[in-house]
Write a protein that holds these residues in place. Structure first.
Motif, PDB file in Angstrom:
ATOM      1  N   HIS A   5       9.748 -20.301  18.535  1.00 34.37           N
ATOM      2  CA  HIS A   5       9.386 -19.135  19.341  1.00 34.37           C
ATOM      3  C   HIS A   5       8.242 -18.405  18.642  1.00 34.37           C
ATOM      4  O   HIS A   5       8.410 -17.852  17.560  1.00 34.37           O
ATOM      5  N   LEU A   6       7.074 -18.395  19.289  1.00 33.05           N
ATOM      6  CA  LEU A   6       5.870 -17.860  18.672  1.00 33.05           C
ATOM      7  C   LEU A   6       5.618 -16.424  19.108  1.00 33.05           C
ATOM      8  O   LEU A   6       6.129 -15.957  20.125  1.00 33.05           O
ATOM      9  N   SER A   7       4.792 -15.720  18.339  1.00 36.35           N
ATOM     10  CA  SER A   7       4.570 -14.289  18.565  1.00 36.35           C
ATOM     11  C   SER A   7       3.904 -14.003  19.902  1.00 36.35           C
ATOM     12  O   SER A   7       4.085 -12.949  20.479  1.00 36.35           O
ATOM     13  N   GLU A   8       3.114 -14.945  20.414  1.00 33.38           N
ATOM     14  CA  GLU A   8       2.439 -14.720  21.689  1.00 33.38           C
ATOM     15  C   GLU A   8       3.342 -15.066  22.873  1.00 33.38           C
ATOM     16  O   GLU A   8       2.878 -15.385  23.963  1.00 33.38           O
ATOM     17  N   ASN A   9       4.643 -15.004  22.637  1.00 35.57           N
ATOM     18  CA  ASN A   9       5.656 -15.237  23.673  1.00 35.57           C
ATOM     19  C   ASN A   9       5.543 -16.637  24.275  1.00 35.57           C
ATOM     20  O   ASN A   9       5.694 -16.835  25.477  1.00 35.57           O
ATOM     21  N   ARG A  10       5.258 -17.608  23.414  1.00 31.73           N
ATOM     22  CA  ARG A  10       5.190 -18.994  23.852  1.00 31.73           C
ATOM     23  C   ARG A  10       6.174 -19.806  23.019  1.00 31.73           C
ATOM     24  O   ARG A  10       6.599 -19.391  21.946  1.00 31.73           O
ATOM     25  N   GLU A  11       6.489 -20.975  23.523  1.00 37.73           N
ATOM     26  CA  GLU A  11       7.497 -21.807  22.883  1.00 37.73           C
ATOM     27  C   GLU A  11       6.940 -23.211  22.697  1.00 37.73           C
ATOM     28  O   GLU A  11       6.301 -23.766  23.592  1.00 37.73           O
ATOM     29  N   LEU A  12       7.193 -23.774  21.526  1.00 40.99           N
ATOM     30  CA  LEU A  12       6.748 -25.133  21.230  1.00 40.99           C
ATOM     31  C   LEU A  12       7.978 -25.960  20.868  1.00 40.99           C
ATOM     32  O   LEU A  12       8.768 -25.565  20.013  1.00 40.99           O
ATOM     33  N   ILE A  13       8.139 -27.102  21.537  1.00 40.71           N
ATOM     34  CA  ILE A  13       9.287 -27.974  21.306  1.00 40.71           C
ATOM     35  C   ILE A  13       8.837 -29.184  20.488  1.00 40.71           C
ATOM     36  O   ILE A  13       7.917 -29.894  20.884  1.00 40.71           O
ATOM     37  N   LEU A  14       9.511 -29.403  19.354  1.00 45.43           N
ATOM     38  CA  LEU A  14       9.164 -30.518  18.477  1.00 45.43           C
ATOM     39  C   LEU A  14      10.348 -31.466  18.312  1.00 45.43           C
ATOM     40  O   LEU A  14      11.507 -31.059  18.409  1.00 45.43           O
ATOM     41  N   ASP A  15      10.019 -32.716  18.052  1.00 44.47           N
ATOM     42  CA  ASP A  15      11.021 -33.753  17.797  1.00 44.47           C
ATOM     43  C   ASP A  15      11.291 -33.792  16.295  1.00 44.47           C
ATOM     44  O   ASP A  15      10.420 -34.153  15.500  1.00 44.47           O
ATOM     45  N   LYS A  16      12.516 -33.419  15.900  1.00 43.82           N
ATOM     46  CA  LYS A  16      12.841 -33.333  14.478  1.00 43.82           C
ATOM     47  C   LYS A  16      12.794 -34.689  13.781  1.00 43.82           C
ATOM     48  O   LYS A  16      12.606 -34.755  12.561  1.00 43.82           O
ATOM     49  N   THR A  17      12.965 -35.772  14.532  1.00 44.88           N
ATOM     50  CA  THR A  17      12.932 -37.094  13.901  1.00 44.88           C
ATOM     51  C   THR A  17      11.530 -37.451  13.411  1.00 44.88           C
ATOM     52  O   THR A  17      11.367 -38.388  12.632  1.00 44.88           O
ATOM     53  N   LYS A  18      10.527 -36.698  13.876  1.00 40.50           N
ATOM     54  CA  LYS A  18       9.144 -36.966  13.474  1.00 40.50           C
ATOM     55  C   LYS A  18       8.633 -35.943  12.466  1.00 40.50           C
ATOM     56  O   LYS A  18       7.433 -35.864  12.200  1.00 40.50           O
ATOM     57  N   LEU A  19       9.570 -35.134  11.933  1.00 39.72           N
ATOM     58  CA  LEU A  19       9.228 -34.134  10.926  1.00 39.72           C
ATOM     59  C   LEU A  19      10.014 -34.409   9.651  1.00 39.72           C
ATOM     60  O   LEU A  19      11.102 -34.988   9.691  1.00 39.72           O
ATOM     61  N   THR A  20       9.475 -33.958   8.527  1.00 43.97           N
ATOM     62  CA  THR A  20      10.221 -34.063   7.270  1.00 43.97           C
ATOM     63  C   THR A  20      11.219 -32.911   7.189  1.00 43.97           C
ATOM     64  O   THR A  20      11.089 -31.902   7.902  1.00 43.97           O
ATOM     65  N   GLU A  21      12.214 -33.040   6.310  1.00 43.55           N
ATOM     66  CA  GLU A  21      13.200 -31.970   6.131  1.00 43.55           C
ATOM     67  C   GLU A  21      12.519 -30.682   5.686  1.00 43.55           C
ATOM     68  O   GLU A  21      12.889 -29.583   6.121  1.00 43.55           O
ATOM     69  N   GLU A  22      11.508 -30.811   4.812  1.00 46.21           N
ATOM     70  CA  GLU A  22      10.789 -29.631   4.332  1.00 46.21           C
ATOM     71  C   GLU A  22      10.056 -28.937   5.476  1.00 46.21           C
ATOM     72  O   GLU A  22      10.042 -27.703   5.567  1.00 46.21           O
ATOM     73  N   GLU A  23       9.449 -29.724   6.369  1.00 45.60           N
ATOM     74  CA  GLU A  23       8.733 -29.140   7.506  1.00 45.60           C
ATOM     75  C   GLU A  23       9.698 -28.410   8.440  1.00 45.60           C
ATOM     76  O   GLU A  23       9.394 -27.318   8.940  1.00 45.60           O
ATOM     77  N   ILE A  24      10.864 -28.994   8.674  1.00 44.61           N
ATOM     78  CA  ILE A  24      11.850 -28.375   9.568  1.00 44.61           C
ATOM     79  C   ILE A  24      12.303 -27.031   9.018  1.00 44.61           C
ATOM     80  O   ILE A  24      12.346 -26.025   9.734  1.00 44.61           O
ATOM     81  N   VAL A  25      12.627 -26.989   7.729  1.00 39.81           N
ATOM     82  CA  VAL A  25      13.085 -25.743   7.103  1.00 39.81           C
ATOM     83  C   VAL A  25      11.994 -24.683   7.164  1.00 39.81           C
ATOM     84  O   VAL A  25      12.244 -23.516   7.500  1.00 39.81           O
ATOM     85  N   LEU A  26      10.759 -25.070   6.845  1.00 32.63           N
ATOM     86  CA  LEU A  26       9.645 -24.120   6.848  1.00 32.63           C
ATOM     87  C   LEU A  26       9.381 -23.575   8.249  1.00 32.63           C
ATOM     88  O   LEU A  26       9.218 -22.362   8.445  1.00 32.63           O
ATOM     89  N   LEU A  27       9.361 -24.453   9.246  1.00 28.12           N
ATOM     90  CA  LEU A  27       9.085 -24.022  10.616  1.00 28.12           C
ATOM     91  C   LEU A  27      10.194 -23.112  11.148  1.00 28.12           C
ATOM     92  O   LEU A  27       9.926 -22.131  11.843  1.00 28.12           O
ATOM     93  N   LYS A  28      11.441 -23.431  10.824  1.00 28.79           N
ATOM     94  CA  LYS A  28      12.557 -22.574  11.243  1.00 28.79           C
ATOM     95  C   LYS A  28      12.419 -21.178  10.651  1.00 28.79           C
ATOM     96  O   LYS A  28      12.668 -20.168  11.312  1.00 28.79           O
TER      97      LYS A  28
END
Length: 297
Positions: free
Chosen positions: A27-50
């Protein structure tokens, strides 16, 4: 920020049909939403993005055991014995397909409100964060005369989102439900791309929109040249379209347009005179109706 994230994580952007366990919603500040596939991200990226963007794993699979079974059958496409489905769904039923344009934080409240607007609605299933389907039983509580536009206006006013609806055809046997669901889903997902301004579709007209969606632009342009003499007369075109939607019943169309029957008849005759297309003849009426519908794309 949205565009930068979209470019950086282009490899992980979801098509909105991910299983819950693999979906990460940012959920981004400009009231937009981006959906990502967690299987294509590293654990570090998931934690940081969350941490940075209030990342949420939205639950789409129903908690109710019966709803979950229907979800797995229709949406996850698991092989379920039809006898198990017949224990849950009493036919006849119909599907009501919803597409949401806008942010919807109160998902449970939305589902409850929408089901309340459709009497005899059995359940609402989320296909994606923007798409849902209602299974509505056709029983003693069923109201065929509901004002769909009023329902859409109510949803928009209460939840500040734009909703498109497609009300499907009655299904008489459980054995036909899955095939009908797939067909109606295909129809709806295609026509809302070409006709985003149309707020609802019904079984009688969506096939026309689907056919137009699949016509090349050059063919549509050639078709529309036939009514070029009246293309700028919006009042005339609206009257003719209503006349055709009322099965060329001038009295009924005049009533819907709040005008005298003679006024409507004058406009129909004017259309025929200017275009040389006699829309009182069924084949011509079908062709002209498709042309008028194409203007909505």
């Amino acid at each position: 920020m949205y565009d930068r994230l979209q470019r950086y994580y282009a490899h992980a952007i979801s098509d909105n049909h991910l299983h819950d366990a693999n979906r990460l919603s940012l959920h981004l500040s400009e009231n937009r939403e981006l959906i990502l596939d967690k299987t294509k991200l590293t654990e570090e990226e998931i934690v940081l993005l969350k941490t940075l963007f209030d990342g949420k794993e939205i639950q789409l699979v129903p908690e109710d055991s019966q709803d979950r079974l229907i979800y797995e059958w229709l949406i996850d496409e698991k092989q379920i014995d039809i006898g198990e489905i017949e224990k849950i769904i009493s036919t006849p039923v119909r599907f009501i397909h919803l597409h949401i344009n806008g942010e919807l934080p109160e998902r449970e409240e939305f589902a409850e409100a929408v089901q309340g607007l459709f009497p005899s609605a059995k359940t609402l299933l989320w296909k994606t964060i923007k798409e849902a389907v209602i299974i509505q039983q056709i029983n003693s509580e069923f109201d065929e005369d509901l004002s769909v536009q009023s329902i859409i206006d109510t949803i928009t006013a209460d939840f500040f989102v734009k909703v498109s609806l497609y009300i499907g055809s009655p299904i008489l046997a459980c054995a036909d439900i899955f095939e009908r669901y797939e067909w109606e889903t295909t129809l709806f997902s295609n026509v809302i791309k070409s006709f985003p301004r149309k707020s609802f579709f019904i079984e009688q007209d969506i096939t026309n929109y689907f056919l137009l969606h699949n016509l090349p632009p050059s063919s549509l342009q050639m078709m529309n040249k036939m009514i070029k003499p009246v293309m700028n007369d919006k009042t005339l075109l609206e009257s003719v379209k209503t006349y055709l939607e009322c099965n060329m019943n001038a009295s009924l169309a005049a009533k819907k347009l709040y005008m005298h029957r003679n006024t409507l008849q004058y406009r129909v005759d004017k259309f025929i005179e200017k275009t040389s297309i006699d829309i009182k003849q069924f084949p011509n009426a079908v062709a002209v109706y498709l042309m008028l519908v194409s203007f909505e794309s």
